[in-house]
Design an enzyme around this catalytic site. Structure first.
Site, PDB file in Angstrom:
ATOM      1  N   TYR A 199       0.800  -1.221   0.000  1.00 37.17           N
ATOM      2  CA  TYR A 199       0.000   0.000   0.000  1.00 37.17           C
ATOM      3  C   TYR A 199       0.837   1.277   0.000  1.00 37.17           C
ATOM      4  CZ  TYR A 199      -4.461  -2.376   0.357  1.00 37.17           C
ATOM      5  OH  TYR A 199      -5.570  -3.127   0.093  1.00 37.17           O
TER       6      TYR A 199
ATOM      7  N   LYS B 143       2.806 -15.053   1.623  1.00 32.61           N
ATOM      8  CA  LYS B 143       2.825 -15.669   0.295  1.00 32.61           C
ATOM      9  C   LYS B 143       4.285 -15.874  -0.092  1.00 32.61           C
ATOM     10  CE  LYS B 143       0.698 -17.139  -3.390  1.00 32.61           C
ATOM     11  NZ  LYS B 143      -0.318 -18.210  -3.442  1.00 32.61           N
TER      12      LYS B 143
ATOM     13  N   ASP C 277      -3.705 -17.631   0.441  1.00 39.17           N
ATOM     14  CA  ASP C 277      -4.875 -18.197  -0.247  1.00 39.17           C
ATOM     15  C   ASP C 277      -5.496 -19.315   0.588  1.00 39.17           C
ATOM     16  OD1 ASP C 277      -2.429 -19.335  -0.815  1.00 39.17           O
ATOM     17  OD2 ASP C 277      -2.833 -19.747  -2.917  1.00 39.17           O
TER      18      ASP C 277
ATOM     19  N   ASP D 105      -5.548  -6.062   5.031  1.00 44.44           N
ATOM     20  CA  ASP D 105      -6.724  -5.281   4.659  1.00 44.44           C
ATOM     21  C   ASP D 105      -7.839  -6.221   4.200  1.00 44.44           C
ATOM     22  OD1 ASP D 105      -8.315  -3.136   4.096  1.00 44.44           O
ATOM     23  OD2 ASP D 105      -7.363  -2.662   2.183  1.00 44.44           O
TER      24      ASP D 105
END
Ligand code: ATP
Length: 334
Positions: free
Chosen positions: A124, A173, A206, A230
């Site tokens: 972000y 990830k 995921d 988020d």
């Protein structure tokens, strides 16, 4: 010494839910004092600035703020006032509890987890973002630091310790984004090793999303980077009945801002229809933060009891009550 809280009443439904929240806080005899400060559209109209210097000064001095939602007008010089406040005070930890409440439309009961999201770096920050002149290629950089990862993971473990929670799950990830997510995960492992009494789990983002939807009860505290946090924290809010019940804290070394997660809800502003519970739950987080955990618990219990009794619930919860009527019903159970 008396603790003073900076109160930002905000825009849209902000003033209504703040009145309701202060009314309930009053019944708890917290001894807290409140200092009003403007931000958002109301500040722009009154002072010509979205975040006046006096507001920043008030938060700096009091170190704790309770804040209603704010409107960031398009072209106001900020992409978001909330983001600007988080940057100004280096509020690195976004702490979002997701707890089941009775009589809410949700898929699960007995959910009780907290997402701890890194608030100051990661995707972000969108460093060096650009779109090529021909509009064919876009670029945006992600920076993760050891310091940023260290302090957020440590915050999650300290939160687990202080609230008697048993498990921290680091969501990442790192299998694909080996550099940034890999650094976060490595640091998370190092910090976790310093808290042997708390179970540490690693989960790829995921899979975490799937597990959250299928077996949310397995989670306790989740800690993750900005973008994943988020998304996951909204997913968790959805699991327990939506944004009307979702509080959030933004915590830094020198200041903390407590808020409802939802926006200004212009469609129902000024009509006494807004559900004040998200801001009240943020106030409960604030009470924990200022060393009044008993009062925080009294407030949460009164909210649960009122919802159990379906007393004066607002429209979003299936009732016909008003914002202040709901607050009075909660206050009567304190
Ligand atoms: P903003 O631009 O400030 O984000 P928004 O309307 O896009 O405002 P929200 O304010 O989060 O986003 O509102 C989304 C929907 O949820 C709206 O229909 C709104 O009425 C409803 N809503 C949000 N907060 C509450 C609340 N506290 N009580 C009842 N309904 C709410």
């Amino acid at each position: 010494m008396t603790q003073t809280i900076t109160v930002i009443r905000g825009d849209g439904i902000g003033p209504e839910i703040m009145d309701a929240t202060l009314f309930v806080l009053d019944k708890l005899n917290t001894g807290l004092q409140y200092e009003d400060a403007d931000a958002g559209l109301v500040a722009l109209e009154k002072h010509g600035e979205l975040i006046p210097a006096a507001t920043l000064e008030s938060i700096t001095r009091n170190k704790v703020a309770l804040k209603s939602p704010l409107t960031t007008p398009v072209g106001g010089g900020f992409s978001s006032i909330n983001v600007a406040l988080r940057r100004q005070f280096d509020l690195y930890a976004n702490v979002r509890p997701a707890i089941s409440f009775p009589n809410t439309k949700s898929r699960y009961e007995n959910i009780n987890m907290i997402t701890v999201r890194e608030n100051t770096e990661g995707a972000y920050l969108a460093e060096g973002q650009e779109v090529s002149a021909d509009g064919e290629t876009a670029f945006s950089g992600t920076r993760i630091t050891r310091k940023g990862s260290e302090r957020i993971v440590r915050y999650a473990f300290e939160l687990a310790k202080s609230t008697g929670r048993k498990k921290v799950t680091a969501v990442h990830k790192a299998n694909i984004i080996k550099s940034t997510s890999g650094l976060f995960l490595n640091v998370a492992r190092e910090v976790a090793a310093q808290y042997p009494e708390i179970e540490f789990q690693e989960m790829i983002v995921d899979n975490a999303c799937m597990q959250l939807v299928m077996r949310p009860e397995q989670f306790d505290i989740l800690v993750t980077t900005n973008l994943f946090g988020d998304i996951i924290s909204d997913l968790c809010a959805g699991l327990v009945g939506g944004l009307g019940l979702a509080p959030g804290a933004n915590i830094g070394k020198d200041a903390a801002i407590f808020e409802a997660v939802h926006g200004t809800a212009p469609d129902i502003a000024g009509q006494g229809k807004a559900n004040p519970v998200a801001l009240m739950l943020a106030a409960a987080q604030m009470l924990d933060h200022v060393g009044q955990p008993e009062n925080a618990e009294r407030l949460r219990k009164a909210i649960v009891a009122t919802m159990e009794a379906k007393d004066s619930l607002t429209g979003d919860l299936g009732g016909t009550g008003t914002t202040m009527g709901f607050a009075q019903a909660i206050a009567s159970r304190i």
